[in-house]
Design a protein around this motif. Structure first.
Motif, short mmCIF file in Angstrom:
data_model
loop_
_atom_site.label_atom_id
_atom_site.label_comp_id
_atom_site.label_asym_id
_atom_site.label_seq_id
_atom_site.Cartn_x
_atom_site.Cartn_y
_atom_site.Cartn_z
N ASP A 64 -4.85 -12.32 -14.62
CA ASP A 64 -5.14 -12.84 -13.28
C ASP A 64 -5.97 -11.85 -12.46
N LEU A 65 -5.69 -10.56 -12.61
CA LEU A 65 -6.43 -9.56 -11.84
C LEU A 65 -7.89 -9.53 -12.23
N ARG A 66 -8.17 -9.66 -13.52
CA ARG A 66 -9.57 -9.64 -13.96
C ARG A 66 -10.37 -10.81 -13.41
N ARG A 67 -9.68 -11.91 -13.11
CA ARG A 67 -10.36 -13.09 -12.58
C ARG A 67 -10.38 -13.13 -11.06
N ASN A 68 -9.76 -12.16 -10.42
CA ASN A 68 -9.68 -12.13 -8.96
C ASN A 68 -10.84 -11.31 -8.40
N PRO A 69 -11.76 -11.92 -7.67
CA PRO A 69 -12.90 -11.13 -7.15
C PRO A 69 -12.48 -10.08 -6.15
N VAL A 70 -11.39 -10.32 -5.41
CA VAL A 70 -10.91 -9.30 -4.47
C VAL A 70 -10.51 -8.04 -5.21
N PHE A 71 -9.80 -8.19 -6.31
CA PHE A 71 -9.40 -7.03 -7.10
C PHE A 71 -10.60 -6.32 -7.69
N VAL A 72 -11.56 -7.08 -8.19
CA VAL A 72 -12.74 -6.46 -8.81
C VAL A 72 -13.51 -5.63 -7.80
N VAL A 73 -13.75 -6.18 -6.62
CA VAL A 73 -14.50 -5.45 -5.60
C VAL A 73 -13.73 -4.21 -5.14
N ALA A 74 -12.44 -4.38 -4.88
CA ALA A 74 -11.63 -3.24 -4.44
C ALA A 74 -11.56 -2.16 -5.51
N ALA A 75 -11.41 -2.57 -6.77
CA ALA A 75 -11.35 -1.58 -7.85
C ALA A 75 -12.66 -0.82 -8.00
N LEU A 76 -13.78 -1.51 -7.86
CA LEU A 76 -15.07 -0.83 -7.95
C LEU A 76 -15.25 0.18 -6.82
N VAL A 77 -14.85 -0.18 -5.62
CA VAL A 77 -14.94 0.76 -4.49
C VAL A 77 -14.05 1.97 -4.73
N ILE A 78 -12.84 1.74 -5.23
CA ILE A 78 -11.91 2.85 -5.46
C ILE A 78 -12.40 3.75 -6.58
N VAL A 79 -12.93 3.17 -7.64
CA VAL A 79 -13.49 3.99 -8.72
C VAL A 79 -14.64 4.84 -8.20
N ILE A 318 -5.80 -1.46 0.46
CA ILE A 318 -4.94 -2.56 0.91
C ILE A 318 -5.29 -3.84 0.15
N MET A 319 -6.57 -4.11 -0.04
CA MET A 319 -6.98 -5.28 -0.83
C MET A 319 -6.48 -5.18 -2.27
N LEU A 320 -6.54 -3.97 -2.83
CA LEU A 320 -6.03 -3.78 -4.19
C LEU A 320 -4.53 -4.07 -4.24
N GLY A 321 -3.80 -3.57 -3.24
CA GLY A 321 -2.36 -3.83 -3.21
C GLY A 321 -2.04 -5.31 -3.06
N ASP A 322 -2.79 -6.01 -2.23
CA ASP A 322 -2.57 -7.45 -2.08
C ASP A 322 -2.84 -8.21 -3.38
N ALA A 323 -3.91 -7.81 -4.09
CA ALA A 323 -4.22 -8.47 -5.36
C ALA A 323 -3.13 -8.20 -6.40
N VAL A 324 -2.65 -6.98 -6.45
CA VAL A 324 -1.57 -6.64 -7.40
C VAL A 324 -0.30 -7.40 -7.05
N ARG A 325 0.00 -7.52 -5.76
CA ARG A 325 1.18 -8.28 -5.35
C ARG A 325 1.08 -9.74 -5.77
N ASP A 326 -0.07 -10.35 -5.56
CA ASP A 326 -0.24 -11.75 -5.93
C ASP A 326 -0.12 -11.93 -7.45
N ALA A 327 -0.58 -10.95 -8.23
CA ALA A 327 -0.54 -11.09 -9.68
C ALA A 327 0.85 -10.86 -10.25
N LEU A 328 1.65 -10.02 -9.61
CA LEU A 328 2.96 -9.68 -10.13
C LEU A 328 4.09 -10.53 -9.56
#
Length: 333
Positions: A64-79, A318-328
């Motif tokens: 689910d995280l790989r398909r979530n654009p919010v997670f992808v954008v947040a992960a790229l910024v964090i990396v 915060i966006m990363l945390g929200d995406a992880v919460r929705d996936a778990l």
């Protein structure tokens, strides 16, 4: 003359007769009963490992995280932030402590896109190097608070009794301390210019929240049937906690810790802005915002760039945390 038959009792069936139709129907039924695989081949027997392998919560969450654009954008910024924190020389060749008073409060110039601050330091270079302190404080404080809170909360939730009562009362004491006021009191007597006093203070006041989450999650997990079955088979406390309870109780802790990471970064900037967090010569966004706040009318670029970098960083976590919460969270599926 027709050739004699070896078995005279056999009846010759025409090619398009009833027997051929029955054979064809049986073959089609067998084909439909088999689950199709790649290239039209059967995928394998129903009892094969590939067919019977159950999907875990973590595999579903990662899908689910790989398909979530919010997670992808947040992960790229964090990396990107982590990379420039480790190797700021990749995007700047300047020195954040190299200043020239002749350039004080000047705007953007060739090679200096963000302009200069009060001391004539390059704002762009200081913004890049300031990511190191903020990311270091956020990650180290989150890991420390998650380990301490998860350990104490998990043990209290598993054993209950007086351990649970003591943890609850201690958590209430820490929850009653205003975090900014506690930082002003605790860090005002610290003279170190490193990030570790700030990390220690955040861990000290941040673990009770994660501890309560871990406690509730362990209390829920230890009541499940598989834990009772393992206990009936003779499993000890250590095995029950590490093999059966912890893997199924850690998801809420990860969610809360991921969201809290962005909060800890903003807390470090707040304490540095007030003069009790990180101190010069450490380069920090909070220090730069504090120094630029008095010159916002004359040189707004001094404030906008470090404040913008801080806002983007906190928002990404915060966006990363929200995406992880929705996936778990199974309730949101």
């Amino acid at each position: 003359m027709p050739e004699p038959r070896d078995h005279p009792d056999e009846a010759i069936e025409p090619s398009g007769g009833t027997g051929a139709s029955m054979d064809l129907g049986q073959e089609e039924a067998r084909t439909l009963d088999r689950p199709p695989g790649r290239g039209g081949k059967p995928a394998g027997p129903a009892g094969s490992p590939a067919a019977d392998r159950p999907r875990s919560l973590w595999s579903d969450a990662w899908r689910d995280l790989r398909r979530n654009p919010v997670f992808v954008v947040a992960a790229l910024v964090i990396v990107f932030l982590v990379v420039i924190s480790l190797w700021p020389q990749l995007i700047t060749d300047g020195n954040p402590l190299s200043c020239d008073l002749d350039n004080s409060q000047k705007g953007s110039a060739p090679g200096h896109p963000f302009g200069f601050d009060n001391q004539g330091c390059d704002v762009y270079t200081r913004v890049v190097y300031g990511a190191r302190a903020s990311v270091t404080v956020g990650i180290c404080a989150t890991v420390g608070a998650a380990l301490l809170g998860g350990l104490l909360g998990g043990l209290a939730g598993y054993h209950g009794g007086w351990a649970d009562a003591v943890l609850s009362r201690v958590s209430d004491i820490f929850f009653g301390i205003p975090i900014v006021l506690g930082g002003l009191v605790f860090l005002s007597v610290v003279t170190s210019t490193t990030v570790w006093p700030v990390v220690g203070f955040i861990v000290l006041l941040g673990w009770p929240q994660i501890g309560r989450i871990a406690r509730g999650s362990v209390i829920t997990a230890k009541q499940n049937d598989y834990v009772q079955a393992a206990r009936a088979l003779g499993a000890g406390n250590a095995r029950l906690l590490l093999r059966h309870i912890a893997p199924n109780a850690v998801a809420p802790v990860i969610v809360v810790a991921t969201i809290a990471l962005g909060t800890y970064i903003s807390l470090e900037a707040t304490l540095s802005y007030l003069g009790v967090g990180l101190k010069p010569p450490t380069v920090s966004w909070g220090i730069d915002i504090s120094q630029a706040s008095t010159q916002i009318r004359n040189a707004p670029h001094m404030l906008l760039w470090p404040a913008g970098a801080l806002s983007v960083t906190v928002l990404a976590f915060i966006m990363l945390g929200d995406a992880v919460r929705d996936a778990l969270d199974p309730k949101l599926r």
